[in-house]
Design a protein around this motif. Structure first.
Motif, PDB file in Angstrom:
ATOM      1  N   MET A  86     -11.863 -42.870 -23.477  1.00 36.41           N
ATOM      2  CA  MET A  86     -12.542 -43.375 -22.092  1.00 36.41           C
ATOM      3  C   MET A  86     -11.802 -42.784 -21.083  1.00 36.41           C
ATOM      4  O   MET A  86     -10.578 -43.051 -21.072  1.00 36.41           O
ATOM      5  CB  MET A  86     -12.546 -44.944 -22.288  1.00 36.41           C
ATOM      6  CG  MET A  86     -13.260 -45.521 -21.159  1.00 36.41           C
ATOM      7  SD  MET A  86     -13.738 -47.421 -21.519  1.00 36.41           S
ATOM      8  CE  MET A  86     -11.929 -48.113 -21.568  1.00 36.41           C
ATOM      9  N   THR A  87     -12.494 -42.419 -19.999  1.00 36.47           N
ATOM     10  CA  THR A  87     -11.880 -42.067 -18.752  1.00 36.47           C
ATOM     11  C   THR A  87     -12.579 -42.919 -17.460  1.00 36.47           C
ATOM     12  O   THR A  87     -13.494 -43.408 -17.474  1.00 36.47           O
ATOM     13  CB  THR A  87     -12.256 -40.606 -18.373  1.00 36.47           C
ATOM     14  OG1 THR A  87     -13.693 -40.386 -18.470  1.00 36.47           O
ATOM     15  CG2 THR A  87     -11.415 -39.860 -19.437  1.00 36.47           C
ATOM     16  N   ASN A  88     -11.737 -42.948 -16.427  1.00 37.34           N
ATOM     17  CA  ASN A  88     -12.245 -43.533 -15.077  1.00 37.34           C
ATOM     18  C   ASN A  88     -12.756 -42.610 -14.230  1.00 37.34           C
ATOM     19  O   ASN A  88     -13.058 -41.212 -14.505  1.00 37.34           O
ATOM     20  CB  ASN A  88     -11.062 -44.307 -14.675  1.00 37.34           C
ATOM     21  CG  ASN A  88      -9.998 -43.625 -13.789  1.00 37.34           C
ATOM     22  OD1 ASN A  88     -10.157 -42.347 -13.707  1.00 37.34           O
ATOM     23  ND2 ASN A  88      -8.839 -44.080 -13.676  1.00 37.34           N
ATOM     24  N   GLN A  89     -13.268 -42.915 -13.123  1.00 42.45           N
ATOM     25  CA  GLN A  89     -13.826 -41.882 -12.083  1.00 42.45           C
ATOM     26  C   GLN A  89     -12.961 -40.913 -11.598  1.00 42.45           C
ATOM     27  O   GLN A  89     -13.437 -39.699 -11.278  1.00 42.45           O
ATOM     28  CB  GLN A  89     -14.225 -42.739 -10.703  1.00 42.45           C
ATOM     29  CG  GLN A  89     -13.146 -43.270  -9.930  1.00 42.45           C
ATOM     30  CD  GLN A  89     -12.411 -44.633 -10.567  1.00 42.45           C
ATOM     31  OE1 GLN A  89     -12.634 -45.077 -11.500  1.00 42.45           O
ATOM     32  NE2 GLN A  89     -11.322 -44.918  -9.888  1.00 42.45           N
ATOM     33  N   GLU A  90     -11.590 -40.929 -12.036  1.00 46.01           N
ATOM     34  CA  GLU A  90     -10.723 -39.735 -11.499  1.00 46.01           C
ATOM     35  C   GLU A  90     -10.441 -39.047 -13.078  1.00 46.01           C
ATOM     36  O   GLU A  90      -9.632 -37.823 -12.764  1.00 46.01           O
ATOM     37  CB  GLU A  90      -9.712 -40.264 -11.056  1.00 46.01           C
ATOM     38  CG  GLU A  90      -9.750 -41.002  -9.533  1.00 46.01           C
ATOM     39  CD  GLU A  90      -8.474 -41.909  -9.094  1.00 46.01           C
ATOM     40  OE1 GLU A  90      -7.648 -41.890  -9.969  1.00 46.01           O
ATOM     41  OE2 GLU A  90      -8.595 -42.378  -7.962  1.00 46.01           O
ATOM     42  N   ASP A  91     -11.056 -39.043 -14.049  1.00 49.45           N
ATOM     43  CA  ASP A  91     -10.998 -38.380 -15.163  1.00 49.45           C
ATOM     44  C   ASP A  91      -9.523 -38.688 -16.054  1.00 49.45           C
ATOM     45  O   ASP A  91      -9.012 -37.978 -16.652  1.00 49.45           O
ATOM     46  CB  ASP A  91     -11.141 -36.790 -15.181  1.00 49.45           C
ATOM     47  CG  ASP A  91     -12.443 -36.454 -15.037  1.00 49.45           C
ATOM     48  OD1 ASP A  91     -13.500 -37.200 -15.492  1.00 49.45           O
ATOM     49  OD2 ASP A  91     -12.869 -35.558 -14.465  1.00 49.45           O
ATOM     50  N   THR A  92      -9.003 -39.928 -15.616  1.00 49.20           N
ATOM     51  CA  THR A  92      -7.843 -40.351 -16.142  1.00 49.20           C
ATOM     52  C   THR A  92      -8.064 -41.050 -17.397  1.00 49.20           C
ATOM     53  O   THR A  92      -8.967 -41.894 -17.210  1.00 49.20           O
ATOM     54  CB  THR A  92      -7.031 -41.526 -15.041  1.00 49.20           C
ATOM     55  OG1 THR A  92      -6.798 -40.589 -14.044  1.00 49.20           O
ATOM     56  CG2 THR A  92      -5.783 -41.873 -15.757  1.00 49.20           C
ATOM     57  N   VAL A  93      -7.595 -40.787 -18.419  1.00 47.16           N
ATOM     58  CA  VAL A  93      -7.683 -41.206 -19.727  1.00 47.16           C
ATOM     59  C   VAL A  93      -7.164 -42.706 -19.734  1.00 47.16           C
ATOM     60  O   VAL A  93      -5.904 -43.048 -19.482  1.00 47.16           O
ATOM     61  CB  VAL A  93      -7.157 -40.477 -20.994  1.00 47.16           C
ATOM     62  CG1 VAL A  93      -7.207 -41.153 -22.363  1.00 47.16           C
ATOM     63  CG2 VAL A  93      -7.868 -39.075 -21.034  1.00 47.16           C
ATOM     64  N   VAL A  94      -7.853 -43.460 -20.196  1.00 45.14           N
ATOM     65  CA  VAL A  94      -7.625 -45.270 -19.884  1.00 45.14           C
ATOM     66  C   VAL A  94      -7.510 -45.657 -21.412  1.00 45.14           C
ATOM     67  O   VAL A  94      -7.344 -46.787 -21.756  1.00 45.14           O
ATOM     68  CB  VAL A  94      -8.357 -45.949 -18.981  1.00 45.14           C
ATOM     69  CG1 VAL A  94      -8.076 -45.661 -17.620  1.00 45.14           C
ATOM     70  CG2 VAL A  94      -9.814 -45.923 -19.224  1.00 45.14           C
ATOM     71  N   PHE A  95      -8.091 -45.009 -22.421  1.00 40.59           N
ATOM     72  CA  PHE A  95      -8.357 -45.608 -23.892  1.00 40.59           C
ATOM     73  C   PHE A  95      -8.584 -44.187 -24.461  1.00 40.59           C
ATOM     74  O   PHE A  95      -9.591 -43.541 -24.297  1.00 40.59           O
ATOM     75  CB  PHE A  95      -9.398 -46.413 -24.004  1.00 40.59           C
ATOM     76  CG  PHE A  95      -9.736 -47.066 -25.072  1.00 40.59           C
ATOM     77  CD1 PHE A  95      -8.837 -48.175 -25.664  1.00 40.59           C
ATOM     78  CD2 PHE A  95     -10.656 -46.577 -26.052  1.00 40.59           C
ATOM     79  CE1 PHE A  95      -9.052 -48.762 -27.126  1.00 40.59           C
ATOM     80  CE2 PHE A  95     -10.627 -46.665 -27.536  1.00 40.59           C
ATOM     81  CZ  PHE A  95      -9.941 -47.767 -27.796  1.00 40.59           C
ATOM     82  N   GLU A  96      -7.912 -44.387 -25.919  1.00 43.86           N
ATOM     83  CA  GLU A  96      -8.269 -43.248 -26.670  1.00 43.86           C
ATOM     84  C   GLU A  96      -8.079 -44.022 -28.020  1.00 43.86           C
ATOM     85  O   GLU A  96      -7.327 -45.052 -28.317  1.00 43.86           O
ATOM     86  CB  GLU A  96      -7.256 -42.121 -26.849  1.00 43.86           C
ATOM     87  CG  GLU A  96      -7.358 -41.311 -25.734  1.00 43.86           C
ATOM     88  CD  GLU A  96      -6.474 -40.248 -25.828  1.00 43.86           C
ATOM     89  OE1 GLU A  96      -6.727 -39.183 -25.775  1.00 43.86           O
ATOM     90  OE2 GLU A  96      -5.286 -40.550 -25.509  1.00 43.86           O
ATOM     91  N   GLY A  97      -9.054 -43.696 -29.248  1.00 40.52           N
ATOM     92  CA  GLY A  97      -9.117 -44.455 -30.580  1.00 40.52           C
ATOM     93  C   GLY A  97      -9.997 -44.044 -31.380  1.00 40.52           C
ATOM     94  O   GLY A  97     -11.098 -43.540 -30.866  1.00 40.52           O
TER      95      GLY A  97
END
Length: 153
Positions: free
Chosen positions: A132-143
């Protein structure tokens, strides 16, 4: 890119197959509803003035809320509609950056494993890796998420 998919039975999943969710903006209502549902009113998530003086400088989503948003994206895509029998857990889950209020997030998914189960004739195991990424393509969740999925027969 398609964002809504037909329901998939176990036989329809292939390793390497990908899916992409729509985007969704996280609001204060989401923060309040998560707190109300779980009873987690930690000030880092619910007190604007307290959170401004803490590490992130603003309120951030609860870690479990971030996970819940990710599972919501999986189901919203539609490929598990009426074919999923159970969510079986995860082998790993990381939250490398916070989800902040007004972030717009989306989820990329890839099937990393399909497995016949000798104990089940009606279903099989499908493991989906998610980012999951935010509007800036920062990863905020992985699994990775493990599902028990119905067979066609």
């Amino acid at each position: 890119m398609a964002y809504s998919y037909e329901p998939h039975y176990f036989e329809d999943f292939e390793e390497g197959q990908t899916f992409e969710s729509v985007g969704r903006t996280v609001t204060e209502y989401d923060f309040v509803m998560h707190s109300a549902f779980t009873g987690d009113w930690t000030e880092l998530h619910t007190n604007k003035h307290y959170a401004e003086d803490e590490y992130f400088g603003e309120r951030v989503a609860h870690g479990p809320m971030t996970f819940s948003l990710a599972t919501g994206f999986v189901y919203r895509c539609g490929f598990l509609e009426r074919t999923v029998l159970a969510f079986l857990g995860m082998n790993y889950m990381d939250i490398p950056a916070p989800v902040k209020m007004d972030d717009t997030i989306s989820l990329d998914m890839e099937v990393i494993e399909t497995k016949d189960l000798s104990s089940r004739e009606d279903s099989g195991l499908v493991v989906i890796d998610t980012t999951m990424t935010n509007q800036e393509d920062t990863v905020v969740f992985e699994g990775d998420m493990k599902f028990l999925i119905k067979r066609r027969d």
